[in-house]
Design a protein around this motif. Sequence first.
Motif, PDB file in Angstrom:
ATOM      1  N   UNK A 228      14.176   9.969  -7.480  1.00 26.47           N
ATOM      2  CA  UNK A 228      14.011   9.446  -8.844  1.00 26.47           C
ATOM      3  C   UNK A 228      13.135  10.417  -9.629  1.00 26.47           C
ATOM      4  N   UNK A 229      13.734  11.438 -10.258  1.00 24.78           N
ATOM      5  CA  UNK A 229      12.935  12.455 -10.955  1.00 24.78           C
ATOM      6  C   UNK A 229      12.065  11.887 -12.072  1.00 24.78           C
ATOM      7  N   UNK A 230      12.568  10.881 -12.773  1.00 19.19           N
ATOM      8  CA  UNK A 230      11.809  10.330 -13.885  1.00 19.19           C
ATOM      9  C   UNK A 230      10.531   9.669 -13.404  1.00 19.19           C
ATOM     10  N   UNK A 231      10.618   8.893 -12.321  1.00 17.08           N
ATOM     11  CA  UNK A 231       9.424   8.242 -11.774  1.00 17.08           C
ATOM     12  C   UNK A 231       8.430   9.268 -11.255  1.00 17.08           C
ATOM     13  N   UNK A 232       8.922  10.293 -10.583  1.00 21.17           N
ATOM     14  CA  UNK A 232       8.037  11.357 -10.081  1.00 21.17           C
ATOM     15  C   UNK A 232       7.311  12.026 -11.234  1.00 21.17           C
ATOM     16  N   UNK A 233       8.024  12.312 -12.318  1.00 22.83           N
ATOM     17  CA  UNK A 233       7.422  13.007 -13.450  1.00 22.83           C
ATOM     18  C   UNK A 233       6.371  12.146 -14.151  1.00 22.83           C
ATOM     19  N   UNK A 234       6.640  10.857 -14.298  1.00 21.21           N
ATOM     20  CA  UNK A 234       5.735   9.994 -15.046  1.00 21.21           C
ATOM     21  C   UNK A 234       4.519   9.562 -14.235  1.00 21.21           C
ATOM     22  N   UNK A 271       5.186   9.293  15.953  1.00 18.05           N
ATOM     23  CA  UNK A 271       6.061   9.704  14.852  1.00 18.05           C
ATOM     24  C   UNK A 271       6.630   8.505  14.105  1.00 18.05           C
ATOM     25  N   UNK A 272       7.070   7.501  14.859  1.00 14.75           N
ATOM     26  CA  UNK A 272       7.661   6.313  14.245  1.00 14.75           C
ATOM     27  C   UNK A 272       6.621   5.562  13.429  1.00 14.75           C
ATOM     28  N   UNK A 273       5.405   5.442  13.963  1.00 10.20           N
ATOM     29  CA  UNK A 273       4.350   4.714  13.257  1.00 10.20           C
ATOM     30  C   UNK A 273       3.999   5.384  11.934  1.00 10.20           C
ATOM     31  N   UNK A 274       3.899   6.703  11.932  1.00  7.70           N
ATOM     32  CA  UNK A 274       3.564   7.426  10.693  1.00  7.70           C
ATOM     33  C   UNK A 274       4.712   7.320   9.699  1.00  7.70           C
ATOM     34  N   UNK A 275       5.949   7.516  10.168  1.00 13.13           N
ATOM     35  CA  UNK A 275       7.107   7.453   9.272  1.00 13.13           C
ATOM     36  C   UNK A 275       7.256   6.072   8.648  1.00 13.13           C
ATOM     37  N   UNK A 276       7.040   5.034   9.432  1.00 10.99           N
ATOM     38  CA  UNK A 276       7.152   3.674   8.918  1.00 10.99           C
ATOM     39  C   UNK A 276       6.105   3.406   7.856  1.00 10.99           C
ATOM     40  N   UNK A 277       4.886   3.898   8.087  1.00 10.61           N
ATOM     41  CA  UNK A 277       3.815   3.654   7.131  1.00 10.61           C
ATOM     42  C   UNK A 277       3.990   4.396   5.827  1.00 10.61           C
ATOM     43  N   UNK A 278       4.539   5.613   5.881  1.00 13.29           N
ATOM     44  CA  UNK A 278       4.614   6.440   4.667  1.00 13.29           C
ATOM     45  C   UNK A 278       5.894   6.226   3.881  1.00 13.29           C
ATOM     46  N   UNK A 279       6.937   5.726   4.515  1.00 11.77           N
ATOM     47  CA  UNK A 279       8.234   5.634   3.841  1.00 11.77           C
ATOM     48  C   UNK A 279       8.178   4.707   2.632  1.00 11.77           C
ATOM     49  N   UNK A 280       7.605   3.521   2.789  1.00  9.60           N
ATOM     50  CA  UNK A 280       7.529   2.579   1.668  1.00  9.60           C
ATOM     51  C   UNK A 280       6.609   3.098   0.567  1.00  9.60           C
ATOM     52  N   UNK A 281       5.547   3.791   0.967  1.00 10.41           N
ATOM     53  CA  UNK A 281       4.596   4.324  -0.015  1.00 10.41           C
ATOM     54  C   UNK A 281       5.261   5.362  -0.911  1.00 10.41           C
ATOM     55  N   UNK A 282       5.995   6.287  -0.326  1.00  9.08           N
ATOM     56  CA  UNK A 282       6.643   7.331  -1.118  1.00  9.08           C
ATOM     57  C   UNK A 282       7.788   6.770  -1.951  1.00  9.08           C
ATOM     58  N   UNK A 283       8.465   5.749  -1.444  1.00  7.53           N
ATOM     59  CA  UNK A 283       9.582   5.167  -2.185  1.00  7.53           C
ATOM     60  C   UNK A 283       9.134   4.586  -3.521  1.00  7.53           C
ATOM     61  N   UNK A 284       7.891   4.135  -3.614  1.00  7.91           N
ATOM     62  CA  UNK A 284       7.372   3.600  -4.871  1.00  7.91           C
ATOM     63  C   UNK A 284       7.294   4.661  -5.961  1.00  7.91           C
ATOM     64  N   UNK A 285       7.269   5.919  -5.558  1.00  8.10           N
ATOM     65  CA  UNK A 285       7.138   7.022  -6.519  1.00  8.10           C
ATOM     66  C   UNK A 285       8.405   7.874  -6.589  1.00  8.10           C
ATOM     67  N   UNK A 286       9.531   7.330  -6.139  1.00  4.36           N
ATOM     68  CA  UNK A 286      10.803   8.027  -6.270  1.00  4.36           C
ATOM     69  C   UNK A 286      11.024   9.146  -5.277  1.00  4.36           C
ATOM     70  N   UNK A 287      10.400   9.051  -4.085  1.00 10.38           N
ATOM     71  CA  UNK A 287      10.519  10.100  -3.069  1.00 10.38           C
ATOM     72  C   UNK A 287      10.997   9.463  -1.767  1.00 10.38           C
ATOM     73  N   UNK A 288      11.950  10.099  -1.117  1.00 10.79           N
ATOM     74  CA  UNK A 288      12.461   9.615   0.164  1.00 10.79           C
ATOM     75  C   UNK A 288      11.879  10.451   1.296  1.00 10.79           C
ATOM     76  N   UNK A 289      11.200   9.780   2.232  1.00  9.74           N
ATOM     77  CA  UNK A 289      10.699  10.445   3.436  1.00  9.74           C
ATOM     78  C   UNK A 289      11.833  10.504   4.454  1.00  9.74           C
ATOM     79  N   UNK A 290      12.356  11.679   4.709  1.00  8.02           N
ATOM     80  CA  UNK A 290      13.513  11.827   5.587  1.00  8.02           C
ATOM     81  C   UNK A 290      13.094  11.810   7.056  1.00  8.02           C
ATOM     82  N   UNK A 291      12.072  12.579   7.408  1.00 11.62           N
ATOM     83  CA  UNK A 291      11.631  12.619   8.805  1.00 11.62           C
ATOM     84  C   UNK A 291      10.163  13.027   8.864  1.00 11.62           C
TER      85      UNK A 291
END
Length: 386
Positions: A228-234, A271-291
């Motif tokens: 989501x480029x617009x959310x990232x920019x704002x 790895x799973x614990x870190x990915x699970x914790x960060x995925x929702x956080x980044x999604x709020x700002x228009x970023x997808x945590x792939x791995x």
Amino acid sequence: MKSLFKLWKTVDVADHERALVFRRNRFEKVLPPGRSRIPLFGGPVRVLTHDITQGAFDEAKAKFLVKTYGDLFADHLHSYELSDHQVGLFYRDNHLVDIWPPGSFRAIWKGGGSVRVDIVDITQDYTIDKKLLGLLGRGLAIGKIRTAAYAISYSEVPDEHVGLLTVNGKLEQLLQPGCYGYWKYNRSVTVKLLDLRLHTIEVNGQEILTKDRVSLRINLTGTYRITDPQTVSLKLNDSKAFIYRELQLHLRETVGTQTLDSLLADKDHLNIAIATGIRDKLAQYGIEAVSVGVKDIILPGDMKLILNQVVEAQKESEANLIKRREETQAMRALHNTAKMMDNNPVLLRLKELEALERVSARIDKISVYGGLDSVLNNLVNLRPGK
């Protein structure tokens, strides 16, 4: 004859020139090509010659002269005056050669070639037409149109990118791959590019204490993409720095709740614990945590030595256990063999022959006295008194 020269001044004007005559510093007339005689008895005369092939009338007070003496310049000049919301495109011989800013005044000599001026109103529409953008963009790239850099904002959005158009500090539009141009006069125009491809970020050299207070140095790597480029920019000033801090914090939080043994036993759980914790956080700002993956877990020197000793002791204990188990199985097999031979004379005799064969294989020559029975009885005597 001498007094005649004092009363007149002869001026020769070339075909590509026009001359302005000033008497007592006041404009008097424009001289066309050819020879002209100017009387001197009316006061001192000054003559300024201009090359009309240059196009513009570059006199410092051109606007004043043209407006004050318009009738005298009517046969020699085209004059243009732009409002504060107009841009002029000056063409000579059908080639775009200059851009005039809003509020400017220009006077162009007649007879210096075919000229044309297109007036563009930028009050509301600040987007440059695609056809015109090809000329301006190319002129900006090669420096042909010297005023293009000050007049337009030219941007190219590559594939797998998106452009964020900001006008006067406000996000106006998302730009897809292609070329874009905007008038910069009377407004601030910027285009920021965001890369939509997959990115890698490294979080290296993190010194962290485990739950059982063992200091570890951990290297972490992650991959992400902007959705989501617009959310990232704002919402984010520096998206990469934000992702780095979030990975760092989640790494420290996860490692701090586990012991050294659990970390070493199951790194995938980390790895799973870190990915699970960060995925929702980044999604709020228009970023997808792939791995997310831990590359290295580095122990301090003394702890590494102790751990090596523990592993060595464990392996030695396992080796001794295997050795004892194999010895026990060998003794049990030997005992079973002895019991079978004790109850079976034929089997015992076969075993004696097998032993004799092995002994014979090591001897070059054998001399037998008293027959084969004597050899076997004397060589192999398993039971006393036999």
